[in-house]
Design a protein around this motif. Structure first.
Motif, PDB file in Angstrom:
ATOM      1  N   ARG A  40     -17.522   4.483  -0.577  1.00 61.44           N
ATOM      2  CA  ARG A  40     -16.778   6.079  -0.300  1.00 61.44           C
ATOM      3  C   ARG A  40     -16.056   5.972   1.246  1.00 61.44           C
ATOM      4  O   ARG A  40     -16.912   5.635   2.194  1.00 61.44           O
ATOM      5  N   THR A  41     -14.775   5.856   1.624  1.00 60.76           N
ATOM      6  CA  THR A  41     -14.625   4.866   2.518  1.00 60.76           C
ATOM      7  C   THR A  41     -14.468   6.197   3.901  1.00 60.76           C
ATOM      8  O   THR A  41     -14.400   5.679   4.678  1.00 60.76           O
ATOM      9  N   GLY A  42     -14.447   7.292   3.635  1.00 57.80           N
ATOM     10  CA  GLY A  42     -14.190   8.694   4.567  1.00 57.80           C
ATOM     11  C   GLY A  42     -12.582   7.952   5.108  1.00 57.80           C
ATOM     12  O   GLY A  42     -11.971   9.317   6.084  1.00 57.80           O
ATOM     13  N   ASP A  43     -11.724   7.328   4.435  1.00 54.09           N
ATOM     14  CA  ASP A  43     -10.125   7.684   4.621  1.00 54.09           C
ATOM     15  C   ASP A  43      -9.695   8.946   3.685  1.00 54.09           C
ATOM     16  O   ASP A  43      -9.572   8.432   2.104  1.00 54.09           O
ATOM     17  N   TRP A  44      -8.550   9.377   3.966  1.00 56.25           N
ATOM     18  CA  TRP A  44      -8.204  10.038   3.089  1.00 56.25           C
ATOM     19  C   TRP A  44      -7.010   9.247   2.117  1.00 56.25           C
ATOM     20  O   TRP A  44      -6.000   8.151   3.345  1.00 56.25           O
ATOM     21  N   GLY A  45      -6.371   9.442   1.308  1.00 58.27           N
ATOM     22  CA  GLY A  45      -5.810   8.419   0.450  1.00 58.27           C
ATOM     23  C   GLY A  45      -4.611   8.631  -0.093  1.00 58.27           C
ATOM     24  O   GLY A  45      -4.726  10.247  -0.655  1.00 58.27           O
ATOM     25  N   ARG A  46      -3.788   8.408  -1.318  1.00 58.71           N
ATOM     26  CA  ARG A  46      -2.433   8.781  -2.158  1.00 58.71           C
ATOM     27  C   ARG A  46      -1.821   7.949  -2.304  1.00 58.71           C
ATOM     28  O   ARG A  46      -1.726   6.940  -1.542  1.00 58.71           O
ATOM     29  N   TYR A  47      -1.671   8.503  -3.766  1.00 60.21           N
ATOM     30  CA  TYR A  47      -1.052   7.313  -4.590  1.00 60.21           C
ATOM     31  C   TYR A  47       0.380   7.623  -4.887  1.00 60.21           C
ATOM     32  O   TYR A  47       0.254   8.958  -5.399  1.00 60.21           O
ATOM     33  N   ARG A  48       0.948   6.787  -4.690  1.00 64.93           N
ATOM     34  CA  ARG A  48       2.401   7.032  -4.774  1.00 64.93           C
ATOM     35  C   ARG A  48       2.757   5.906  -5.890  1.00 64.93           C
ATOM     36  O   ARG A  48       3.126   4.328  -5.017  1.00 64.93           O
ATOM     37  N   GLY A  49       3.042   6.550  -7.489  1.00 62.26           N
ATOM     38  CA  GLY A  49       3.143   5.627  -8.407  1.00 62.26           C
ATOM     39  C   GLY A  49       2.098   4.337  -8.435  1.00 62.26           C
ATOM     40  O   GLY A  49       1.102   5.071  -8.228  1.00 62.26           O
ATOM     41  N   ASP A  50       2.305   2.749  -8.318  1.00 64.12           N
ATOM     42  CA  ASP A  50       1.205   1.962  -8.058  1.00 64.12           C
ATOM     43  C   ASP A  50       0.499   1.995  -6.481  1.00 64.12           C
ATOM     44  O   ASP A  50      -0.043   1.151  -6.284  1.00 64.12           O
ATOM     45  N   GLN A  51       1.499   2.117  -5.287  1.00 59.59           N
ATOM     46  CA  GLN A  51       0.861   1.529  -3.849  1.00 59.59           C
ATOM     47  C   GLN A  51       0.030   3.402  -3.857  1.00 59.59           C
ATOM     48  O   GLN A  51       0.248   4.353  -3.480  1.00 59.59           O
ATOM     49  N   LEU A  52       0.097   2.532  -2.907  1.00 51.73           N
ATOM     50  CA  LEU A  52      -1.222   3.172  -1.844  1.00 51.73           C
ATOM     51  C   LEU A  52      -1.233   3.544  -1.317  1.00 51.73           C
ATOM     52  O   LEU A  52      -1.064   2.664  -0.589  1.00 51.73           O
ATOM     53  N   PHE A  53      -1.288   4.913  -0.517  1.00 52.89           N
ATOM     54  CA  PHE A  53      -0.940   5.202   0.779  1.00 52.89           C
ATOM     55  C   PHE A  53      -2.799   5.554   1.451  1.00 52.89           C
ATOM     56  O   PHE A  53      -3.298   6.104   1.221  1.00 52.89           O
ATOM     57  N   CYS A  54      -2.488   4.613   2.577  1.00 55.06           N
ATOM     58  CA  CYS A  54      -4.050   5.486   3.924  1.00 55.06           C
ATOM     59  C   CYS A  54      -3.886   6.369   4.966  1.00 55.06           C
ATOM     60  O   CYS A  54      -2.210   6.416   5.443  1.00 55.06           O
ATOM     61  N   GLU A  55      -3.933   7.480   4.936  1.00 59.47           N
ATOM     62  CA  GLU A  55      -3.589   8.704   5.223  1.00 59.47           C
ATOM     63  C   GLU A  55      -4.389   9.579   6.189  1.00 59.47           C
ATOM     64  O   GLU A  55      -3.904  10.521   6.309  1.00 59.47           O
ATOM     65  N   GLY A  56      -5.089   8.700   7.032  1.00 54.63           N
ATOM     66  CA  GLY A  56      -5.713   8.547   8.422  1.00 54.63           C
ATOM     67  C   GLY A  56      -7.552   8.752   7.865  1.00 54.63           C
ATOM     68  O   GLY A  56      -7.780   8.635   6.697  1.00 54.63           O
ATOM     69  N   ARG A  57      -8.425   9.811   8.940  1.00 51.30           N
ATOM     70  CA  ARG A  57      -9.676   9.547   8.549  1.00 51.30           C
ATOM     71  C   ARG A  57     -10.353  10.742   8.343  1.00 51.30           C
ATOM     72  O   ARG A  57      -9.897  12.069   8.485  1.00 51.30           O
TER      73      ARG A  57
END
Ligand code: AMP
Length: 488
Positions: free
Chosen positions: A364-381
């Motif tokens: 569990r990375t502790g990073d906020w994330g979100r997929y848009r289509g097949d791309q992951l976006f890293c949205e901070g801690r």
């Protein structure tokens, strides 16, 4: 052939090819492999056969590569430690890792001198620990991430499959210290492909003229650095394809790649690919990647970090570990053969972060994330871990050290962000004695930190304040503190 055998084979196939350049020193594959084998024999004869870690202390010297491979052949994980760290920090890492021995470049020269060469590598297996990298720990102590040979093999295989490296033809930039896992990307990808690894030493970074001379005079093909470092180079208008005509790719990892950096690189280096990769040390360097193009850079304020490497699962989950629907926000969890077995000697921390998913170890990375289509976006801690110039820092670790300073009652450290970019650390202190000399206490606290922590963890400014702003539920209001610290 596994990656270690591939590296060894370059010693036979191309013994005269240059494996590493650091300052004025060059080391060939023949020398590297021969000396590593000698060192391995030395370690096997002198150390108990218990696979205890070996500390390698130095700063980008070629001998450190001999040390890494020598340890690997003798089946001892190595713990790379930069010699710029304060002595108490080095001692603590040695203690936590219970190192069997510590080797400096001079020790390696003595044990495995130039010209020595013993063939016959020793035995080893996939789940053996290959290296242990220490990173900032929120409890006030550094923590050692154990990475196995199998973890590293998974990462290397993925990168070799994705990037069409030219065997024997690559020249890699090594910008990160060997004690950071970003350096694993350039070091091992260079060695397995028979490339030449060229280290930018701290002298190059301290004197930009020397750095640009190095860039002009070296036929780099593959650039591996933090985005911060590339951003710094972009301040020089001559930093472009005419300075680096053979450059084919930029590989970034470790922190947010700002859109302006990607945009400027695409414009100034039309023949080079710009890759954003993402991943924590706990999942071996990087786990997702994307080749950025102009359209992607223009379409996104914050750039994507890409798709998962083959054979791994990179999922965005809710608090119960359930995958959130595409477009939803959650925690990024990584499962696969690249996930570390955990923190050395810290089962408590390991249990808190490592689980199992899809039949693999998961982190569990502790990073906020979100997929848009097949791309992951890293949205901070989700926590108090920050990145400053690519360095991973637990604010809690600095605070724990500050609370140990005599005269300090409490401490809060915040990251000041300017123009959307991490700028500096500021520490706010509460004094035991409200009427004492505030300036003197701040000075003493700074000196105490400098004696124990890496320079990048020492806040630029320390101030004694009367109280911390609090949130409605009684916690220190860090957002308010950061805004206040940044405003002054
Ligand atoms: P480290 O273990 O030093 O590699 O730090 C890992 C952390 O750095 C991740 O958990 C993220 O918070 C951050 N990070 C790494 N790569 C990226 C990236 N490409 N974009 C944004 N953040 C990143």
């Amino acid at each position: 052939m596994d990656f270690l055998d591939r590296i060894l084979s370059w010693g036979m196939r191309a013994p005269d090819r240059v494996a590493h350049v650091s300052a004025t020193r060059r080391m060939s594959y023949g020398e590297l492999v021969g000396r590593a084998a000698t060192l391995a024999r030395e370690l096997a004869t002198t150390l108990p056969n218990d696979r205890a870690p070996v500390a390698l202390v130095g700063h980008r010297e070629p001998q450190l590569l001999v040390g890494m491979l020598g340890c690997a052949l003798a089946n001892h994980p190595y713990v790379p430690i930069d010699d710029a760290l304060p002595a108490p920090r080095v001692a603590r890492i040695q203690e936590i890792a219970r190192v069997a021995t510590t080797l400096t470049p001079d020790d390696i020269d003595r044990l495995a001198p130039v010209g020595s060469a013993l063939p016959a590598p020793l035995a080893r297996a996939g789940d053996d620990r290959f290296y242990i990298m220490f990173t900032s720990g929120s409890t006030g102590e550094p923590k050692g991430v154990q990475v196995t040979r199998g973890n590293l093999a998974a990462f290397i295989d993925w990168m070799l499959g994705e990037q069409a490296f030219t065997p024997g033809g690559e020249v890699f930039l090594n910008q990160a210290n060997f004690s950071f896992d970003l350096s694993v990307m350039d070091t091992y990808l260079s060695l397995v492909t028979g490339g030449t690894l060229v280290s930018a030493t701290r002298d190059h970074v301290a004197d930009l003229r020397a750095l640009f001379t190095l860039l002009r005079e070296t036929p780099f093909t593959t650039w591996v650095s933090t985005p911060t470092f590339a951003g710094m180079c972009l301040a020089e208008p001559a930093f472009s394809a005419s300075m680096l005509p053979r450059l084919r790719r930029f590989l970034f990892c470790g922190e947010v790649l700002p859109r302006e950096v990607a945009r400027a690189l695409l414009a100034r280096f039309p023949s080079a690919a710009v890759w954003n990769t993402y991943g924590p040390t706990e999942a071996t360097v990087a786990t997702t990647s994307v080749r950025l193009d102009h359209a992607m850079v223009e379409a996104n304020d914050a750039l994507p970090v890409g798709r998962a490497m083959q054979g791994t699962w990179v999922e965005v989950v809710d608090a119960d570990g359930r995958v959130v629907p595409e477009g939803g926000r959650g925690e990024i969890v990584i499962a696969g053969p690249n996930v570390s077995p955990g923190y050395l000697g810290r089962d408590d921390l390991t249990r808190a972060r490592f689980t199992r998913r899809h039949g693999h170890r998961a982190y569990r990375t502790g990073d906020w994330g979100r997929y848009r289509g097949d791309q992951l976006f890293c949205e901070g801690r989700m926590d108090q871990q920050v990145k400053l110039r690519g360095y991973r820092i637990e604010l809690g670790e600095i605070e724990a050290h500050l609370r140990d300073v005599s005269g300090v009652r409490d401490a809060a450290v915040v990251l000041v962000v300017r123009d959307g970019t991490p700028h500096s650390l500021v520490a706010l202190l509460l004094a035991e004695d409200a009427r004492g000399d505030r300036e003197a206490l701040a000075r003493e606290a700074k000196a105490a930190l400098a004696a124990q922590l890496p320079a990048y963890m020492v806040p630029r400014r320390l101030r004694v304040v009367d109280r911390f702003p609090m949130t409605a539920n009684g916690k220190v209001d860090r957002a308010a503190l950061a805004a206040e610290a940044g405003a002054r």
